[in-house]
Design an enzyme around this catalytic site. Structure first.
Site, mmCIF file in Angstrom:
data_model
loop_
_atom_site.group_PDB
_atom_site.id
_atom_site.type_symbol
_atom_site.label_atom_id
_atom_site.label_comp_id
_atom_site.label_asym_id
_atom_site.label_seq_id
_atom_site.Cartn_x
_atom_site.Cartn_y
_atom_site.Cartn_z
ATOM 1 N N HIS A 1 0.838 -1.212 0.000
ATOM 2 C CA HIS A 1 0.000 0.000 0.000
ATOM 3 C C HIS A 1 0.873 1.263 0.000
ATOM 4 O O HIS A 1 0.590 2.210 0.738
ATOM 5 C CB HIS A 1 -0.923 0.013 1.226
ATOM 6 C CG HIS A 1 -2.044 -0.986 1.149
ATOM 7 N ND1 HIS A 1 -3.273 -0.697 0.648
ATOM 8 C CD2 HIS A 1 -2.098 -2.300 1.500
ATOM 9 C CE1 HIS A 1 -4.060 -1.765 0.709
ATOM 10 N NE2 HIS A 1 -3.360 -2.761 1.217
ATOM 11 N N ASP B 1 -0.912 -4.964 5.839
ATOM 12 C CA ASP B 1 -2.001 -5.725 5.211
ATOM 13 C C ASP B 1 -1.741 -5.970 3.726
ATOM 14 O O ASP B 1 -1.001 -5.229 3.072
ATOM 15 C CB ASP B 1 -3.342 -4.994 5.391
ATOM 16 C CG ASP B 1 -3.314 -3.580 4.820
ATOM 17 O OD1 ASP B 1 -2.281 -2.906 4.991
ATOM 18 O OD2 ASP B 1 -4.306 -3.158 4.207
ATOM 19 N N GLU B 2 -2.353 -7.028 3.254
ATOM 20 C CA GLU B 2 -2.545 -7.306 1.820
ATOM 21 C C GLU B 2 -1.275 -7.239 0.979
ATOM 22 O O GLU B 2 -1.267 -6.596 -0.069
ATOM 23 C CB GLU B 2 -3.579 -6.320 1.256
ATOM 24 C CG GLU B 2 -4.939 -6.519 1.872
ATOM 25 C CD GLU B 2 -5.977 -5.550 1.332
ATOM 26 O OE1 GLU B 2 -7.078 -6.018 1.006
ATOM 27 O OE2 GLU B 2 -5.701 -4.336 1.237
ATOM 28 N N ILE B 3 -0.242 -7.912 1.418
ATOM 29 C CA ILE B 3 0.941 -7.984 0.575
ATOM 30 C C ILE B 3 1.641 -9.319 0.812
ATOM 31 O O ILE B 3 1.711 -9.785 1.947
ATOM 32 C CB ILE B 3 1.905 -6.787 0.831
ATOM 33 C CG1 ILE B 3 2.955 -6.688 -0.270
ATOM 34 C CG2 ILE B 3 2.535 -6.825 2.207
ATOM 35 C CD1 ILE B 3 2.413 -6.177 -1.572
ATOM 36 N N GLU C 1 -2.481 -9.941 9.273
ATOM 37 C CA GLU C 1 -1.466 -10.711 8.549
ATOM 38 C C GLU C 1 -0.096 -10.572 9.193
ATOM 39 O O GLU C 1 0.745 -11.475 9.122
ATOM 40 C CB GLU C 1 -1.358 -10.236 7.096
ATOM 41 C CG GLU C 1 -2.616 -10.369 6.280
ATOM 42 C CD GLU C 1 -3.377 -9.061 6.189
ATOM 43 O OE1 GLU C 1 -3.655 -8.448 7.257
ATOM 44 O OE2 GLU C 1 -3.715 -8.645 5.072
#
Ligand code: TNX
Length: 505
Positions: free
Chosen positions: A256, A321-323, A351
């Site tokens: 992000h 998050d989200e990686i 995460e």
């Protein structure tokens, strides 16, 4: 079905009318209608006594100087209602008491022939003032009546918050100020600012001016660009602190980060082609170049040092998050250790719990089904933001435009209220999240936040065994005038009978 004339009903109505007539001859005090104590969040214990206390034009405040925050809130409340301070007025006492049962934020409010507010802390007294504010009308009148009652009220959780995404679409300082006032009315005490993401970088970092020159000038398509100077953020920190709200900053890393990469291309790996700003709504495509630790870690440290110098909060959120990346866990561990070394507590999205961190690190749960047990077993305490209950970027109702990836039916008020945090034994509290890919104006933010944030407040404050949706609806419906007085563009929630309001999204 046709209505039929039923003499029995008429007769009993007449009998009631006679009785009501008799009531007129009872002493005046018994005639005072006892106002219902409509308080959100629901207090832990409330005992009503008969009658009301009338405040005509003035109160006599005694506070022994022990509670500056509560006193400021009280003075503001009295000024708004045009209630003067005068020695001959109704006595109103703010008092610090050494009662361990009240904890850091609990309070007592007693209304008899006087108004007594007591708590161990200034924060507790501030909450007592907020309860008083809800018991009084939202706008100035000529005389006021308070129900005689005794309240003892202690929050279930110490973390009662909201995460605001100001990165996809910016929210101006004056909006945040207004928002902090509204949070305080409902005893919410943590405002988590998601300050950086792919679409924008919103916090001035003196050692890296391009972050706001370039990253601050971008936004999600249709959203607002902008950034906060350090002076503005220091002002907001103090503004929030004075209202019992802690600002918790988030720098989302190592993913992000497109706004950072666009500002300083060296933070990207050499083979990355996309080095411009980003206005889309995809997630999970950008990452700091973890193969260049000599570039990335000095940057991360410099940024976090400036962040820590602005925000005095115990906690600093480092995202995570989200990686997916082979060096992800290593990055989170090193960055969390940096925050620890600064004397603060790191917070990571769920995460990040795969990383080796001190057990004091907080983990923020956001996917309802995430296997959080391993993190709990390692001693991490949780901030609860399960998306199907608390992601209020989702609609107030099915079909409302905006995010729906977590719950296609949206996250209606009743759904938010239905969240039960009690099975999460190690939770520090509850936090709703307003992401802003599709929320681009102050009015749109208001309509996502209210009235759902009031439900969040009750979930986080009130004992789970005592609260219930029908009671919440009755109490909250009565507080509409308070939201109106604060200029809130709330969603016209049909459950509360507010369906007549303009839908300003
Ligand atoms: C997931 S929740 C995200 C955000 C999005 C949001 C949209 C989380 C830690 N990441 O990046 O804005 O969904 O609902």
């Amino acid at each position: 079905m046709r209505l039929q004339f039923r003499p029995g009903i008429v007769l009993s109505c007449m009998a009631l009318a006679v009785l009501a007539g008799c009531a007129h001859r009872r002493p005046a005090v018994a005639m005072e209608p006892t106002p219902v104590a409509h308080i959100v969040p629901l207090p832990g214990a409330l005992q009503a006594a008969p009658g009301v206390l009338r405040i005509s034009s003035a109160v006599a405040v005694e506070d022994a100087g022990a509670a500056p925050m509560a006193r400021r809130a009280l003075d503001e409340l009295l000024a708004a209602l045009h209630i003067a301070s005068a020695d001959a007025g109704t006595p109103l006492r703010l008092q610090r008491v050494d009662d361990p049962a009240l904890g850091e934020e609990g309070y007592r409010l007693l209304v008899d022939d006087a108004i007594h507010l007591s708590a161990r802390t200034d924060a507790g007294l501030l909450h007592a003032v907020q309860t008083l504010r809800q018991l009084l009308p939202a706008r100035a009148g000529t005389d006021y009546r308070l129900p005689r009652l005794a309240i003892t009220d202690v929050p279930a959780y110490r973390w009662r918050g909201l995460s605001l995404d100001v990165a996809r679409s910016f929210l101006p300082v004056d909006y945040l100020e207004r928002h902090i006032d509204r949070m305080a009315l409902f005893k919410l005490n943590r405002l988590h600012l998601h300050l950086t993401d792919d679409q924008g970088w919103r916090i001035e970092i003196k050692r890296y001016p391009r972050l706001v020159e370039i990253g601050g000038a971008s936004a999600v398509q249709g959203g607002r660009a902008g950034y906060y100077t350090q002076a503005q953020l220091r002002h907001l920190v103090a503004y929030a602190q004075a209202r019992g709200v802690t600002l918790v900053p988030e720098i989302d890393m190592p993913g992000h980060v497109q706004a950072a990469l666009a500002s300083y291309n060296a933070l990207a790996c050499d083979d990355v082609a996309n080095r411009g700003t980003y206005a889309g709504v995809e997630v999970g495509f950008s990452v700091l170049c973890l193969d260049k630790p000599e570039v990335v870690y000095p940057f991360v440290r410099d940024v976090l040092e400036e962040v820590a110098a602005i925000f005095p909060s115990n906690e600093i959120h480092i995202g995570g998050d989200e990686i997916r990346h082979p060096l992800y866990a290593d990055f989170v561990a090193r960055t969390a250790a940096m925050v620890d070394a600064m004397g603060r507590t790191p917070v990571v999205w769920e995460e990040g719990s795969v990383a080796a961190m001190k057990p004091t690190a907080l983990v923020q749960l956001w996917n309802d089904g995430y296997a959080i047990e391993a993190a709990v077993a390692r001693g991490h305490r949780l901030i609860l933001s399960p998306c199907s209950y608390l992601y209020i970027d989702h609609g107030n109702r099915a079909g409302q435009p905006g995010a729906d990836w977590c719950r296609a039916e949206g996250v209606p008020l009743a759904r938010v209220y239905a969240f039960d945090p009690t099975p999460y034994r190690t939770a520090v509290g509850v936090e709703a999240a307003l992401w802003s890919e599709f929320v681009h104006t102050d009015a749109a933010a208001d309509a996502r936040l209210w009235p759902r944030l009031a439900a969040v407040a009750e979930v986080a404050w009130s004992p789970a065994t005592q609260r219930g949706y029908p009671g919440f609806v009755r109490r909250m419906a009565e507080l509409r005038a308070h939201l109106d007085a604060l200029g809130v563009h709330y969603y016209p929630e049909p459950d509360l009978g507010w369906g007549d309001a303009a839908d300003t999204r």
